[in-house]
Design a protein around this motif. Structure first.
Motif, PDB file in Angstrom:
ATOM      1  N   LEU A 178      29.200   0.429   7.096  1.00  0.00           N
ATOM      2  CA  LEU A 178      29.262   1.149   5.683  1.00  0.00           C
ATOM      3  C   LEU A 178      30.512   1.875   5.457  1.00  0.00           C
ATOM      4  CD1 LEU A 178      25.422   2.362   6.044  1.00  0.00           C
ATOM      5  CD2 LEU A 178      26.205   0.334   4.645  1.00  0.00           C
ATOM      6  N   GLY A 179      30.989   1.780   4.290  1.00  0.00           N
ATOM      7  CA  GLY A 179      32.281   2.474   3.862  1.00  0.00           C
ATOM      8  C   GLY A 179      33.746   1.657   4.391  1.00  0.00           C
ATOM      9  N   SER A 180      33.095   0.451   4.921  1.00  0.00           N
ATOM     10  CA  SER A 180      34.437  -0.488   5.212  1.00  0.00           C
ATOM     11  C   SER A 180      34.826  -1.198   4.181  1.00  0.00           C
ATOM     12  CB  SER A 180      34.131  -1.196   6.507  1.00  0.00           C
ATOM     13  OG  SER A 180      33.258  -2.257   5.980  1.00  0.00           O
ATOM     14  N   GLU A 181      35.496  -2.424   4.281  1.00  0.00           N
ATOM     15  CA  GLU A 181      35.844  -3.193   3.331  1.00  0.00           C
ATOM     16  C   GLU A 181      34.836  -4.176   2.667  1.00  0.00           C
ATOM     17  OE1 GLU A 181      38.037  -6.939   5.032  1.00  0.00           O
ATOM     18  OE2 GLU A 181      38.440  -5.006   6.379  1.00  0.00           O
ATOM     19  N   VAL A 182      33.680  -4.120   3.413  1.00  0.00           N
ATOM     20  CA  VAL A 182      32.501  -5.011   3.017  1.00  0.00           C
ATOM     21  C   VAL A 182      31.257  -4.009   2.898  1.00  0.00           C
ATOM     22  CG1 VAL A 182      33.203  -6.968   4.687  1.00  0.00           C
ATOM     23  CG2 VAL A 182      31.657  -4.950   5.681  1.00  0.00           C
ATOM     24  N   ASP A 183      31.748  -2.711   2.466  1.00  0.00           N
ATOM     25  CA  ASP A 183      30.473  -1.928   2.053  1.00  0.00           C
ATOM     26  C   ASP A 183      29.434  -2.361   0.995  1.00  0.00           C
ATOM     27  OD1 ASP A 183      29.486   1.055   2.079  1.00  0.00           O
ATOM     28  OD2 ASP A 183      29.960   0.738   0.064  1.00  0.00           O
ATOM     29  N   SER A 185      31.133 -13.374  19.671  1.00  0.00           N
ATOM     30  CA  SER A 185      30.841 -11.859  20.157  1.00  0.00           C
ATOM     31  C   SER A 185      32.065 -11.133  20.330  1.00  0.00           C
ATOM     32  CB  SER A 185      30.392 -12.339  21.641  1.00  0.00           C
ATOM     33  OG  SER A 185      31.253 -13.143  22.542  1.00  0.00           O
ATOM     34  N   ASP A 186      33.292 -11.726  20.125  1.00  0.00           N
ATOM     35  CA  ASP A 186      34.301 -11.191  19.989  1.00  0.00           C
ATOM     36  C   ASP A 186      35.117 -10.669  18.780  1.00  0.00           C
ATOM     37  OD1 ASP A 186      34.657 -11.189  23.081  1.00  0.00           O
ATOM     38  OD2 ASP A 186      35.635 -12.851  23.238  1.00  0.00           O
ATOM     39  N   ALA A 187      34.257 -10.798  17.725  1.00  0.00           N
ATOM     40  CA  ALA A 187      34.706 -10.657  16.615  1.00  0.00           C
ATOM     41  C   ALA A 187      34.972  -9.366  16.343  1.00  0.00           C
ATOM     42  CB  ALA A 187      33.325 -11.089  15.417  1.00  0.00           C
ATOM     43  N   ALA A 188      36.350  -9.035  15.609  1.00  0.00           N
ATOM     44  CA  ALA A 188      36.739  -7.784  15.585  1.00  0.00           C
ATOM     45  C   ALA A 188      36.676  -7.118  14.141  1.00  0.00           C
ATOM     46  CB  ALA A 188      38.516  -8.023  15.976  1.00  0.00           C
ATOM     47  N   THR A 189      36.816  -8.209  12.955  1.00  0.00           N
ATOM     48  CA  THR A 189      37.086  -7.588  11.715  1.00  0.00           C
ATOM     49  C   THR A 189      35.809  -7.428  10.953  1.00  0.00           C
ATOM     50  OG1 THR A 189      36.785  -9.847  10.596  1.00  0.00           O
ATOM     51  CG2 THR A 189      39.225  -9.053  11.534  1.00  0.00           C
ATOM     52  N   PRO A 190      35.552  -6.574  10.007  1.00  0.00           N
ATOM     53  CA  PRO A 190      34.266  -6.104   9.467  1.00  0.00           C
ATOM     54  C   PRO A 190      33.692  -7.333   8.972  1.00  0.00           C
ATOM     55  CG  PRO A 190      35.890  -4.501   9.029  1.00  0.00           C
ATOM     56  CD  PRO A 190      36.537  -5.472   9.511  1.00  0.00           C
ATOM     57  N   GLU A 241      33.605 -10.501  10.045  1.00  0.00           N
ATOM     58  CA  GLU A 241      33.162 -11.477  11.184  1.00  0.00           C
ATOM     59  C   GLU A 241      32.036 -10.435  11.725  1.00  0.00           C
ATOM     60  OE1 GLU A 241      37.331 -13.402  12.883  1.00  0.00           O
ATOM     61  OE2 GLU A 241      36.713 -11.058  13.407  1.00  0.00           O
ATOM     62  N   ARG A 242      32.093  -9.231  11.897  1.00  0.00           N
ATOM     63  CA  ARG A 242      30.652  -8.490  12.402  1.00  0.00           C
ATOM     64  C   ARG A 242      29.746  -8.524  11.521  1.00  0.00           C
ATOM     65  NH1 ARG A 242      34.772  -4.690  13.736  1.00  0.00           N
ATOM     66  NH2 ARG A 242      33.615  -3.041  12.276  1.00  0.00           N
ATOM     67  N   LEU A 243      29.701  -8.523  10.128  1.00  0.00           N
ATOM     68  CA  LEU A 243      28.841  -8.787   9.406  1.00  0.00           C
ATOM     69  C   LEU A 243      28.121 -10.124   9.276  1.00  0.00           C
ATOM     70  CD1 LEU A 243      27.646  -6.926   6.928  1.00  0.00           C
ATOM     71  CD2 LEU A 243      28.896  -8.207   5.448  1.00  0.00           C
ATOM     72  N   MET A 244      28.696 -11.085   9.595  1.00  0.00           N
ATOM     73  CA  MET A 244      28.431 -12.428   9.787  1.00  0.00           C
ATOM     74  C   MET A 244      27.557 -12.479  11.024  1.00  0.00           C
ATOM     75  SD  MET A 244      28.707 -15.087   7.893  1.00  0.00           S
ATOM     76  CE  MET A 244      26.737 -15.447   7.952  1.00  0.00           C
ATOM     77  N   ILE A 245      27.778 -11.805  11.952  1.00  0.00           N
ATOM     78  CA  ILE A 245      26.916 -11.696  13.304  1.00  0.00           C
ATOM     79  C   ILE A 245      25.603 -11.220  13.034  1.00  0.00           C
ATOM     80  CG2 ILE A 245      26.422 -10.761  15.591  1.00  0.00           C
ATOM     81  CD1 ILE A 245      29.668 -10.969  15.847  1.00  0.00           C
ATOM     82  N   ALA A 246      25.734  -9.997  12.117  1.00  0.00           N
ATOM     83  CA  ALA A 246      24.629  -9.348  11.644  1.00  0.00           C
ATOM     84  C   ALA A 246      23.635 -10.288  10.891  1.00  0.00           C
ATOM     85  CB  ALA A 246      24.804  -8.108  10.652  1.00  0.00           C
ATOM     86  N   GLU A 247      24.296 -11.106  10.164  1.00  0.00           N
ATOM     87  CA  GLU A 247      23.626 -12.305   9.099  1.00  0.00           C
ATOM     88  C   GLU A 247      22.705 -13.129   9.951  1.00  0.00           C
ATOM     89  OE1 GLU A 247      22.972 -13.103   5.578  1.00  0.00           O
ATOM     90  OE2 GLU A 247      22.316 -11.136   6.360  1.00  0.00           O
ATOM     91  N   PHE A 248      23.298 -13.267  11.264  1.00  0.00           N
ATOM     92  CA  PHE A 248      22.870 -14.489  12.238  1.00  0.00           C
ATOM     93  C   PHE A 248      21.550 -13.622  12.751  1.00  0.00           C
ATOM     94  CE2 PHE A 248      27.016 -16.104  13.216  1.00  0.00           C
ATOM     95  CZ  PHE A 248      27.266 -16.814  11.940  1.00  0.00           C
TER      96      PHE A 248
END
Length: 207
Positions: A179-184, A147-152, A154-161
Motif C-alpha cells: 500500500l502506497g507503492s507503485e501498485v497502490d 519466491s524471490d520476487a523483488a518488485t511490487p 511481482e509480489r502483488l502477483m504472488i498475493a494473487e496466487f
C-alpha cells in the motif's frame, strides 16, 4: 492490425510441418488487463510459442531450433499450430519440455490463464477450480518459482496466487506492505476482495 505471412516450424520428433501466424503491425488500443496478469489486445494477438504436433502428439517449442523455411516443393500436409489445452500443459510438465525455470514459469502462467478463461466474463469466482489437483499444484509451483520476487508488481502477483487458492489472509499479508507503492490502486482493490473472501478474476484496467 496488419497480418504478415505465416511462419513455419518442424516437429523435432516426426518432422511434421506446422504454421503459425505473424503480425506486420498492431496496437494496444482497447486492451484489457486482468488480475491474473493476462492482457487481451484486440489489435495485437498472441501467437502460440509452443504446440502439440498434429501428427505424433509431441509437444514442441516454436522457436529458432524448430523453424523451417518452405522450399515450395513440400508434398505433405502443413498443420496449423494451436495453443496448448490444460491437459497438454499437464503433459508438458510431466515430460519436462521446458529447458529453464523461465520457460516453466511462462508455461505455468499460461496454464493458469487457460483455467481462468471461462471465468473472465462477469468476474466469476474461481473457487470451484480448487477441486482440480492440477490447478492447485500449478499455483503452488508458481508461488515457489516467484519466491524471490523483488518488485511490487511481482509480489502483488504472488498475493494473487494465494487469493485464487483461497488463502486470503496470506494474500493480505503480502499486499499490506505494498500500500502506497507503485501498485497502490491495485493493492487496495485486491485487499478489499480478500476481506470478502472473493476469488474472482478481476478486470484491473482498460486502455
Amino acid at each position: 492490425m496488419i497480418l504478415a505471412a505465416d511462419v513455419h516450424f518442424k516437429c523435432d520428433d516426426c518432422g511434421a510441418i506446422h504454421s503459425r501466424g505473424s503480425l506486420a503491425s498492431g496496437n494496444t488500443f482497447g486492451a484489457v488487463l486482468y488480475s491474473d496478469a493476462k492482457t487481451i489486445y484486440p489489435h495485437l494477438p498472441e501467437f502460440s510459442a509452443i504446440t502439440t504436433c498434429k501428427r505424433c502428439a509431441k509437444i514442441f517449442w516454436l522457436d529458432n531450433h524448430t523453424k523451417y523455411i518452405l522450399t515450395g516443393h513440400e508434398n505433405e500436409q502443413i498443420f496449423a499450430s494451436s495453443f496448448l489445452s490444460v491437459s497438454d500443459y499437464t503433459n508438458a510438465f510431466k515430460d519436462k519440455v521446458y529447458r529453464t525455470e523461465s520457460e516453466e514459469h511462462f508455461l505455468r502462467v499460461r496454464m493458469l490463464w487457460e483455467f481462468h478463461d471461462p471465468f473472465r466474463s462477469d468476474e466469476k469466482d474461481v473457487s470451484t477450480l480448487r477441486k482440480i489437483p492440477e490447478y492447485v499444484e500449478n499455483l503452488e509451483r508458481l508461488i515457489s518459482l516467484c519466491s524471490d520476487a523483488a518488485t511490487p508488481p511481482e509480489r502483488l502477483m504472488i498475493a494473487e496466487f494465494y487469493r485464487y487458492l483461497g488463502r486470503h489472509a496470506q494474500a493480505n499479508d503480502i499486499i499490506e506492505p505494498l500500500l502506497g507503492s507503485e501498485v497502490d490502486d491495485f493493492a487496495k482493490t485486491l485487499m478489499r476482495r480478500n476481506k470478502l473472501a472473493d476469488s474472482a478474476v478481476l478486470v484491473m484496467s482498460t486502455y
